[in-house]
Motif scaffolding. Structure first.
Motif, PDB file in Angstrom:
ATOM      1  N   HIS A 223       0.781  -1.234  -0.099  1.00 14.52           N
ATOM      2  CA  HIS A 223      -0.120  -0.001  -0.124  1.00 14.52           C
ATOM      3  C   HIS A 223       0.772   1.262  -0.028  1.00 14.52           C
ATOM      4  N   LEU A 224       0.219   2.416   0.217  1.00 20.30           N
ATOM      5  CA  LEU A 224       0.977   3.690  -0.044  1.00 20.30           C
ATOM      6  C   LEU A 224       1.871   3.764   1.066  1.00 20.30           C
ATOM      7  N   GLY A 225       1.845   3.395   2.275  1.00 19.75           N
ATOM      8  CA  GLY A 225       2.762   3.213   3.314  1.00 19.75           C
ATOM      9  C   GLY A 225       4.202   2.341   2.948  1.00 19.75           C
ATOM     10  N   HIS A 226       3.954   1.134   2.384  1.00 16.14           N
ATOM     11  CA  HIS A 226       4.971   0.469   1.862  1.00 16.14           C
ATOM     12  C   HIS A 226       5.661   1.257   0.701  1.00 16.14           C
ATOM     13  N   GLN A 227       4.967   1.591  -0.432  1.00 18.27           N
ATOM     14  CA  GLN A 227       5.333   2.389  -1.514  1.00 18.27           C
ATOM     15  C   GLN A 227       6.483   3.419  -0.967  1.00 18.27           C
TER      16      GLN A 227
ATOM     17  N   LEU B 100      -5.994   3.649  -1.011  1.00 15.13           N
ATOM     18  CA  LEU B 100      -4.909   3.086  -0.116  1.00 15.13           C
ATOM     19  C   LEU B 100      -3.858   2.386  -0.892  1.00 15.13           C
ATOM     20  N   LEU B 101      -4.085   1.653  -1.938  1.00 17.58           N
ATOM     21  CA  LEU B 101      -2.974   1.017  -2.597  1.00 17.58           C
ATOM     22  C   LEU B 101      -2.483   1.863  -3.709  1.00 17.58           C
ATOM     23  N   GLY B 102      -3.042   2.916  -4.210  1.00 17.83           N
ATOM     24  CA  GLY B 102      -2.573   3.885  -5.067  1.00 17.83           C
ATOM     25  C   GLY B 102      -2.700   3.365  -6.499  1.00 17.83           C
ATOM     26  N   ARG B 103      -3.537   2.261  -6.637  1.00 15.34           N
ATOM     27  CA  ARG B 103      -3.686   1.555  -8.008  1.00 15.34           C
ATOM     28  C   ARG B 103      -4.778   0.583  -7.688  1.00 15.34           C
ATOM     29  N   PRO B 104      -5.560  -0.101  -8.847  1.00 13.03           N
ATOM     30  CA  PRO B 104      -6.738  -0.959  -8.331  1.00 13.03           C
ATOM     31  C   PRO B 104      -5.978  -2.168  -7.831  1.00 13.03           C
ATOM     32  N   TYR B 105      -7.027  -2.691  -7.274  1.00 14.25           N
ATOM     33  CA  TYR B 105      -6.781  -4.097  -6.346  1.00 14.25           C
ATOM     34  C   TYR B 105      -6.629  -5.472  -7.443  1.00 14.25           C
ATOM     35  N   GLN B 106      -5.716  -5.788  -7.537  1.00 15.81           N
ATOM     36  CA  GLN B 106      -5.594  -6.821  -8.873  1.00 15.81           C
ATOM     37  C   GLN B 106      -4.977  -8.055  -8.407  1.00 15.81           C
ATOM     38  N   LEU B 107      -5.433  -9.086  -8.856  1.00 12.72           N
ATOM     39  CA  LEU B 107      -5.052 -10.295  -8.684  1.00 12.72           C
ATOM     40  C   LEU B 107      -4.673 -11.094  -9.906  1.00 12.72           C
ATOM     41  N   SER B 108      -3.824 -12.164  -9.825  1.00 10.66           N
ATOM     42  CA  SER B 108      -3.391 -12.538 -11.220  1.00 10.66           C
ATOM     43  C   SER B 108      -3.085 -14.260 -10.998  1.00 10.66           C
ATOM     44  N   GLY B 109      -3.296 -14.874 -12.109  1.00 10.43           N
ATOM     45  CA  GLY B 109      -3.039 -16.549 -11.930  1.00 10.43           C
ATOM     46  C   GLY B 109      -3.203 -17.042 -13.323  1.00 10.43           C
ATOM     47  N   ARG B 110      -2.872 -18.230 -13.473  1.00 11.78           N
ATOM     48  CA  ARG B 110      -2.886 -19.016 -14.648  1.00 11.78           C
ATOM     49  C   ARG B 110      -4.513 -19.625 -15.085  1.00 11.78           C
ATOM     50  N   VAL B 111      -5.021 -19.644 -15.999  1.00 14.99           N
ATOM     51  CA  VAL B 111      -6.129 -19.994 -16.076  1.00 14.99           C
ATOM     52  C   VAL B 111      -6.111 -21.704 -15.938  1.00 14.99           C
ATOM     53  N   VAL B 112      -7.085 -22.097 -15.376  1.00 19.40           N
ATOM     54  CA  VAL B 112      -7.248 -23.532 -15.163  1.00 19.40           C
ATOM     55  C   VAL B 112      -8.499 -24.243 -15.566  1.00 19.40           C
ATOM     56  N   ARG B 113      -8.572 -25.409 -15.787  1.00 20.04           N
ATOM     57  CA  ARG B 113      -9.848 -26.002 -16.086  1.00 20.04           C
ATOM     58  C   ARG B 113     -10.780 -26.076 -14.881  1.00 20.04           C
ATOM     59  N   GLY B 114     -12.082 -25.749 -15.068  1.00 16.14           N
ATOM     60  CA  GLY B 114     -12.811 -26.061 -13.910  1.00 16.14           C
ATOM     61  C   GLY B 114     -13.838 -27.073 -14.065  1.00 16.14           C
ATOM     62  N   GLN B 115     -15.088 -27.042 -13.656  1.00 17.77           N
ATOM     63  CA  GLN B 115     -16.035 -28.047 -13.622  1.00 17.77           C
ATOM     64  C   GLN B 115     -17.129 -28.075 -14.798  1.00 17.77           C
ATOM     65  N   GLN B 116     -16.725 -26.888 -15.648  1.00 15.16           N
ATOM     66  CA  GLN B 116     -17.611 -26.282 -16.839  1.00 15.16           C
ATOM     67  C   GLN B 116     -19.125 -26.109 -16.508  1.00 15.16           C
TER      68      GLN B 116
ATOM     69  N   GLU C 102       4.747   6.904   9.447  1.00 18.27           N
ATOM     70  CA  GLU C 102       3.563   6.395   8.569  1.00 18.27           C
ATOM     71  C   GLU C 102       3.047   7.462   7.493  1.00 18.27           C
ATOM     72  N   ILE C 103       2.286   6.939   6.701  1.00 17.76           N
ATOM     73  CA  ILE C 103       1.405   7.565   5.738  1.00 17.76           C
ATOM     74  C   ILE C 103      -0.104   7.836   6.084  1.00 17.76           C
ATOM     75  N   GLN C 104      -0.626   8.851   6.079  1.00 21.10           N
ATOM     76  CA  GLN C 104      -2.230   8.786   6.307  1.00 21.10           C
ATOM     77  C   GLN C 104      -2.994   9.218   4.996  1.00 21.10           C
ATOM     78  N   TYR C 105      -4.138   8.619   4.989  1.00 19.73           N
ATOM     79  CA  TYR C 105      -5.063   9.153   3.944  1.00 19.73           C
ATOM     80  C   TYR C 105      -6.545   9.355   4.682  1.00 19.73           C
ATOM     81  N   GLY C 106      -6.877  10.269   4.535  1.00 20.95           N
ATOM     82  CA  GLY C 106      -8.421  10.573   5.216  1.00 20.95           C
ATOM     83  C   GLY C 106      -8.237  10.813   6.497  1.00 20.95           C
ATOM     84  N   GLY C 107      -7.276  11.207   6.946  1.00 18.06           N
ATOM     85  CA  GLY C 107      -7.042  11.206   8.384  1.00 18.06           C
ATOM     86  C   GLY C 107      -6.525  10.188   9.329  1.00 18.06           C
ATOM     87  N   GLU C 108      -6.378   8.968   8.566  1.00 24.25           N
ATOM     88  CA  GLU C 108      -6.132   7.669   9.377  1.00 24.25           C
ATOM     89  C   GLU C 108      -4.871   7.148   8.664  1.00 24.25           C
TER      90      GLU C 108
END
Length: 325
Positions: free
Chosen positions: A45-49, A200-216, A172-178
């Protein structure tokens, strides 16, 4: 983005199971010394950045390699596995985000019994000095380390004086007073507040991965999906509008379910199922990135497939309207 891995184990007399150190995204040598930032960095998040920006500038000013040292699993996962906070990002996304930050190296410490038993002095000598060749260590002002969290910023500074490295604490970094923190970000994601999470992230919340076969089943119901396996302790869940990258030259709109499919199975694994709007090609084994834009609703259990399918049509209509807005 390809990430290379290697293992190294510092030799310590006790306990017998030595802490492991994994190196990833190594693009520079630490022979001349390293500026090292330490933390869990869950969510980045912004604090880590802010800490990483401070690290990179300090490393540049002192002609040192820029190094992040993090932990896997989260220390609280080791000590309290049933009460540990959920993950904000899967490990692959944490490493991908760190790799994109332009660091020379990222190190992962496996948090196990050996790591938990290290005194502050042993942590400094075995990890920071011998393994990482630290000349400058940068941490948050509330940083704690060593057995029973015995070490703090003051103790780290004193140890640095005796081991030849400087220590800097980052406010620490604050956003919105917190304060911006991983705890606040987890609470935000649990509440489905994606707009605040994006701030809080400064970017969209994004998840990634490899597309696997499901139950269809989705295909049978008229909603074919891309299925991505997620860590069991991921904090986010629900039905979301999303943008999908990796299938076309531009992001594609979609609606996604992040959950355990309670209507069709009991105790199912956590999976991200993404229905891409107006798109029907095959994508098995492709790596995709999914940005969660807005939560439509929490995950629900339905009495039958007919009720679930009816709700899916409503979710789809709502997703189209939200993504057009």
């Amino acid at each position: 983005m390809k990430i290379s891995w290697s293992w190294a184990s510092p030799v310590i007399p006790q306990p017998s199971a030595a802490p492991d150190l994994r190196t990833t995204a190594a693009t520079g040598s630490t022979a001349r010394g390293a500026a090292v930032a330490i933390g869990s960095f869950d969510g980045l998040h912004l604090g880590h950045q802010a800490l990483i920006r401070h690290l990179k500038q300090a490393a540049k000013d002192s002609d040192l390699a820029s190094v992040v040292c993090s932990f896997c699993p989260h220390p609280r996962k080791f000590f309290q596995p049933l009460k540990a906070p959920g993950l904000i990002l899967p490990l692959r996304d944490k490493l991908r985000t760190l790799a994109a930050a332009g660091l020379d190296r990222t190190h992962l410490l496996r948090f196990n019994a050996a790591m938990a038993s290290l005194s502050p002095e042993d942590f400094v000598q075995l990890i920071l000095v011998k393994r990482l060749n630290a000349k400058l260590v940068i941490v948050g002002e509330d940083f704690r380390f060593g057995h029973k969290r015995a070490g703090d910023l003051n103790r780290l500074t004193a140890l640095g004086l005796s081991h030849g490295f400087a220590v800097q604490g980052v406010s620490e970094i604050q956003y919105g007073g917190e304060r911006v923190s991983s705890s606040r970000l987890r609470e935000t994601l649990l509440a489905g507040e994606l707009a605040l999470a994006r701030q809080l992230l400064g970017r969209p919340y994004q998840l990634s991965g490899r597309v696997v076969r499901g139950q269809q089943l989705g295909r049978e119901l008229g909603f074919p999906t891309l299925n991505l396996k997620m860590p069991e302790d991921l904090v986010a869940s629900g039905i979301f509008t999303v943008w999908v990258e990796g299938l076309d030259r531009k992001p594609l709109a979609g609606v996604a379910s992040l959950g355990r499919r309670p209507t069709v199975e009991s105790g199912g694994r956590l999976i991200l199922e993404v229905h891409v709007l107006d798109w029907s090609a095959q994508a098995y084994d492709q790596h995709v990135r999914v940005s969660l834009v807005e939560r439509i609703r929490p995950e629900m259990r339905f009495d039958n497939l007919e009720d679930m399918t009816q709700q899916m049509h409503q979710d789809l209509q709502q997703a189209r309207a939200l993504l057009k807005a």
